[in-house]
Enzyme design. Structure first.
Site, PDB file in Angstrom:
ATOM      1  N   ARG A  41      -7.544  11.840  -5.008  1.00 42.15           N
ATOM      2  CA  ARG A  41      -8.802  11.265  -4.534  1.00 42.15           C
ATOM      3  C   ARG A  41      -9.881  12.309  -4.304  1.00 42.15           C
ATOM      4  NH1 ARG A  41     -11.691   8.666  -3.649  1.00 42.15           N
ATOM      5  NH2 ARG A  41     -11.774   7.439  -1.755  1.00 42.15           N
ATOM      6  N   ASP A  69      -6.758  -2.689  -7.464  1.00 37.47           N
ATOM      7  CA  ASP A  69      -7.281  -3.241  -6.216  1.00 37.47           C
ATOM      8  C   ASP A  69      -7.567  -4.716  -6.425  1.00 37.47           C
ATOM      9  OD1 ASP A  69      -8.420  -2.120  -3.433  1.00 37.47           O
ATOM     10  OD2 ASP A  69      -9.608  -3.826  -4.082  1.00 37.47           O
ATOM     11  N   ARG A  84       0.824  -1.224   0.000  1.00 36.17           N
ATOM     12  CA  ARG A  84       0.000   0.000   0.000  1.00 36.17           C
ATOM     13  C   ARG A  84       0.854   1.269   0.000  1.00 36.17           C
ATOM     14  NH1 ARG A  84      -5.626  -0.371   1.046  1.00 36.17           N
ATOM     15  NH2 ARG A  84      -6.200  -2.533   0.939  1.00 36.17           N
ATOM     16  N   TYR A 123     -14.738 -11.798   0.138  1.00 37.40           N
ATOM     17  CA  TYR A 123     -15.456 -10.576  -0.244  1.00 37.40           C
ATOM     18  C   TYR A 123     -16.713 -10.910  -1.057  1.00 37.40           C
ATOM     19  CZ  TYR A 123     -11.749  -7.506   1.417  1.00 37.40           C
ATOM     20  OH  TYR A 123     -10.865  -6.825   2.211  1.00 37.40           O
ATOM     21  N   ARG A 169      -3.278   6.396   0.779  1.00 39.46           N
ATOM     22  CA  ARG A 169      -3.840   7.611   1.387  1.00 39.46           C
ATOM     23  C   ARG A 169      -2.908   8.385   2.295  1.00 39.46           C
ATOM     24  NH1 ARG A 169      -8.931   4.708   3.742  1.00 39.46           N
ATOM     25  NH2 ARG A 169      -7.351   3.090   3.750  1.00 39.46           N
TER      26      ARG A 169
HETATM   27  O1  1CP Z   1       0.414   0.725  -3.209  1.00 39.56           O
HETATM   28  C1  1CP Z   1      -0.523  -0.077  -3.195  1.00 39.56           C
HETATM   29  O2  1CP Z   1      -0.363  -1.210  -2.713  1.00 39.56           O
HETATM   30  C2  1CP Z   1      -1.797   0.393  -3.772  1.00 39.56           C
HETATM   31  C3  1CP Z   1      -2.551  -0.565  -4.626  1.00 39.56           C
HETATM   32  C4  1CP Z   1      -3.554  -1.378  -3.826  1.00 39.56           C
HETATM   33  C5  1CP Z   1      -3.393  -2.715  -3.403  1.00 39.56           C
HETATM   34  C6  1CP Z   1      -2.161  -3.591  -3.514  1.00 39.56           C
HETATM   35  C7  1CP Z   1      -4.858  -0.967  -3.446  1.00 39.56           C
HETATM   36  C8  1CP Z   1      -5.471   0.349  -3.687  1.00 39.56           C
HETATM   37  N1  1CP Z   1      -5.489  -2.033  -2.877  1.00 39.56           N
HETATM   38  C9  1CP Z   1      -4.616  -3.101  -2.834  1.00 39.56           C
HETATM   39  C10 1CP Z   1      -4.865  -4.464  -2.342  1.00 39.56           C
HETATM   40  C11 1CP Z   1      -6.044  -4.728  -1.489  1.00 39.56           C
HETATM   41  N2  1CP Z   1      -7.296  -4.214  -1.568  1.00 39.56           N
HETATM   42  C12 1CP Z   1      -6.041  -5.686  -0.451  1.00 39.56           C
HETATM   43  C13 1CP Z   1      -4.858  -6.571  -0.134  1.00 39.56           C
HETATM   44  C14 1CP Z   1      -3.844  -5.844   0.651  1.00 39.56           C
HETATM   45  C15 1CP Z   1      -4.161  -5.659   2.084  1.00 39.56           C
HETATM   46  O3  1CP Z   1      -4.540  -6.666   2.745  1.00 39.56           O
HETATM   47  O4  1CP Z   1      -3.959  -4.550   2.582  1.00 39.56           O
HETATM   48  C16 1CP Z   1      -7.310  -5.713   0.141  1.00 39.56           C
HETATM   49  C17 1CP Z   1      -7.773  -6.572   1.296  1.00 39.56           C
HETATM   50  C18 1CP Z   1      -8.104  -4.775  -0.577  1.00 39.56           C
HETATM   51  C19 1CP Z   1      -9.535  -4.480  -0.360  1.00 39.56           C
HETATM   52  C20 1CP Z   1      -9.708  -3.053  -0.019  1.00 39.56           C
HETATM   53  N3  1CP Z   1      -9.656  -2.033  -0.948  1.00 39.56           N
HETATM   54  C21 1CP Z   1      -9.873  -2.472   1.258  1.00 39.56           C
HETATM   55  C22 1CP Z   1      -9.889  -3.236   2.585  1.00 39.56           C
HETATM   56  C23 1CP Z   1     -11.271  -3.405   3.110  1.00 39.56           C
HETATM   57  C24 1CP Z   1     -11.343  -4.427   4.214  1.00 39.56           C
HETATM   58  O5  1CP Z   1     -11.771  -5.550   3.931  1.00 39.56           O
HETATM   59  O6  1CP Z   1     -10.979  -4.077   5.369  1.00 39.56           O
HETATM   60  C25 1CP Z   1      -9.976  -1.083   1.086  1.00 39.56           C
HETATM   61  C26 1CP Z   1     -10.232  -0.030   2.142  1.00 39.56           C
HETATM   62  C27 1CP Z   1      -9.813  -0.824  -0.313  1.00 39.56           C
HETATM   63  C28 1CP Z   1      -9.758   0.477  -1.013  1.00 39.56           C
HETATM   64  C29 1CP Z   1      -8.401   0.853  -1.489  1.00 39.56           C
HETATM   65  N4  1CP Z   1      -7.688   0.168  -2.453  1.00 39.56           N
HETATM   66  C30 1CP Z   1      -6.485   0.787  -2.710  1.00 39.56           C
HETATM   67  C31 1CP Z   1      -6.398   1.919  -1.834  1.00 39.56           C
HETATM   68  C32 1CP Z   1      -5.260   2.898  -1.765  1.00 39.56           C
HETATM   69  C33 1CP Z   1      -7.600   1.946  -1.084  1.00 39.56           C
HETATM   70  C34 1CP Z   1      -7.921   2.972  -0.032  1.00 39.56           C
HETATM   71  C35 1CP Z   1      -9.203   3.644  -0.277  1.00 39.56           C
HETATM   72  C36 1CP Z   1      -9.191   4.994  -0.940  1.00 39.56           C
HETATM   73  O7  1CP Z   1      -8.244   5.459  -1.587  1.00 39.56           O
HETATM   74  O8  1CP Z   1     -10.222   5.620  -0.782  1.00 39.56           O
END
Ligand code: 1CP
Length: 352
Positions: A43, A79, A30, A154, A34
């Site tokens: 965003r 994602d 990540r 999910y 953010r």
């Molecule tokens: O640098 C990076 O890694 C950004 C690219 C990235 C990756 C690898 C994003 C963008 N998401 C992910 C993977 C991801 N998405 C995972 C696996 C990694 C982990 O466990 O942390 C998971 C579980 C998700 C699902 C997801 N997407 C969640 C988690 C929800 C939960 O179940 O608790 C969330 C909040 C998101 C949204 C998201 N995706 C990515 C970002 C930067 C965000 C944050 C939200 C935003 O910008 O508003």
């Protein structure tokens, strides 16, 4: 693709292959997210799905941490949930992910599309091509996907979950339909990742973020077979394969038997113990992301402890035990990456 001469090969790729490195490579899960001002500004104007589906924006989000910090790998902005759309489910982020009409009973599987995902997710391939061009060989680019279990959770829960009760009930009460669901996810994920590799992804990470919700027995019986098929299908791509799991140290050996050469671990296990239990594997991890919010001396001490435990080991990649938290001060990320390079110099001997 022809492989570059060793002198030009990155320390991240060399560590994945358990070869000698001049310094410990570091990147952060990540890292494009953010906690970064540029991403936050992006965003305010675009949704996360817009960013992921617009290759120029996804490329920009991918590069921001690389421009700011001394990181040894980039990860494409996308994602893990994007392939769910390719499978015919409706996905939104509000801001937590939400899946409309989740899979709750075996008959719901009929609603899933079975077309290959490579085509409908072509925008990720385009973002990878753009990012490769911009990176210009400076650091390698990692592609990724969710693991079958984490994606299934999910699809069944419809969003984030604490207890995964619906997923566990589905797995236990409908073993046939569960296997079918896992196989469909594997098929879609293989086509998606082949497309990512063909577009230029130089390593692939599979995120099994919620595997640790399972008992060792449920993991072995319900998840490992499909996950093995996923990795055996990826082997032919010729890029390093990383399998990250959170909470999986209770069944680490089974987890590692899925087939990846690099195992990503969380902070619930000492990295020295992980190396001992994973002969022949490269290991990625495992600083508690909460430590990036701690005072500098506390952060530094924790990072040095990991470097010390991993010192002399071939195939160590410094990372966090899970994703960077949004509250993280960027200056701490900068300092941490620099310490890893400064203190993580390895001799050419490298045991393990
Ligand atoms: O640098 C990076 O890694 C950004 C690219 C990235 C990756 C690898 C994003 C963008 N998401 C992910 C993977 C991801 N998405 C995972 C696996 C990694 C982990 O466990 O942390 C998971 C579980 C998700 C699902 C997801 N997407 C969640 C988690 C929800 C939960 O179940 O608790 C969330 C909040 C998101 C949204 C998201 N995706 C990515 C970002 C930067 C965000 C944050 C939200 C935003 O910008 O508003």
């Amino acid at each position: 693709m022809k492989s570059p001469p060793p002198s030009l090969e990155s320390r991240f790729l060399r560590a994945c292959a358990r070869r000698d490195v001049d310094a410990v490579p570091v990147w952060f899960m990540r890292q494009a997210g953010r906690y970064l001002p540029g991403y936050r500004a992006l965003r305010t104007r675009h949704s996360i799905l817009d960013i992921a589906k617009t290759p120029e924006l996804a490329c920009e989000a991918t590069l921001e941490p690389i421009r700011k910090f001394a990181l040894d790998a980039a990860i494409i902005f996308a994602d893990i949930l994007l392939p769910l759309e390719a499978m015919g489910l409706r996905l939104s982020f509000v801001p937590a992910p939400r899946i409309e009409r989740p899979i709750r009973r075996p008959s719901d599987l009929k609603r899933l599309a079975s077309r290959p995902a490579g085509e409908s997710l072509a925008f990720v391939g385009e973002a990878i091509r753009l990012a490769r061009r911009e990176l210009d060989g400076k650091v390698p680019l990692i592609g990724f996907a969710g693991a079958p279990f984490t994606l299934a959770s999910y699809m069944i829960e419809g969003g984030p979950s604490r207890d995964f009760l619906l997923t566990k009930a589905f797995l236990r009460e409908n073993p046939g339909a569960w296997t079918n669901l896992m196989e469909r996810i594997v098929r879609v994920t293989l086509s998606y990742l082949r497309m990512q590799a063909a577009s230029g992804a130089q390593a692939i990470q599979i995120f099994d973020s919620w595997a640790g919700a399972l008992s060792p027995e449920d993991y072995r019986a319900g998840v490992l077979p499909a996950t093995k098929r996923l990795f055996s299908g990826l082997k032919g791509l010729g890029v390093p394969l990383i399998y990250f799991g959170s909470g999986a140290s209770g069944f680490l050996e089974d987890f590692a038997s899925a087939g990846a050469g690099v195992i990503g671990i969380d902070w619930r296990i000492d990295i020295g113990e992980a190396f001992r239990r994973l002969p022949g594997k490269a290991v990625q991890g495992n600083l508690d992301p909460a430590l990036l919010l701690a005072p500098r001396p506390v952060l530094k001490k924790a990072a040095l402890r990991i470097l010390r435990q991993a010192s002399g080991r071939r195939g160590f990649i410094f990372n966090l035990g899970h994703g960077i938290l949004p509250q993280t001060p960027p200056d701490n990320v900068r300092a941490l990456a620099e310490w890893v390079h400064q203190y993580g110099r390895q001799g050419s001997g490298g045991g393990g």
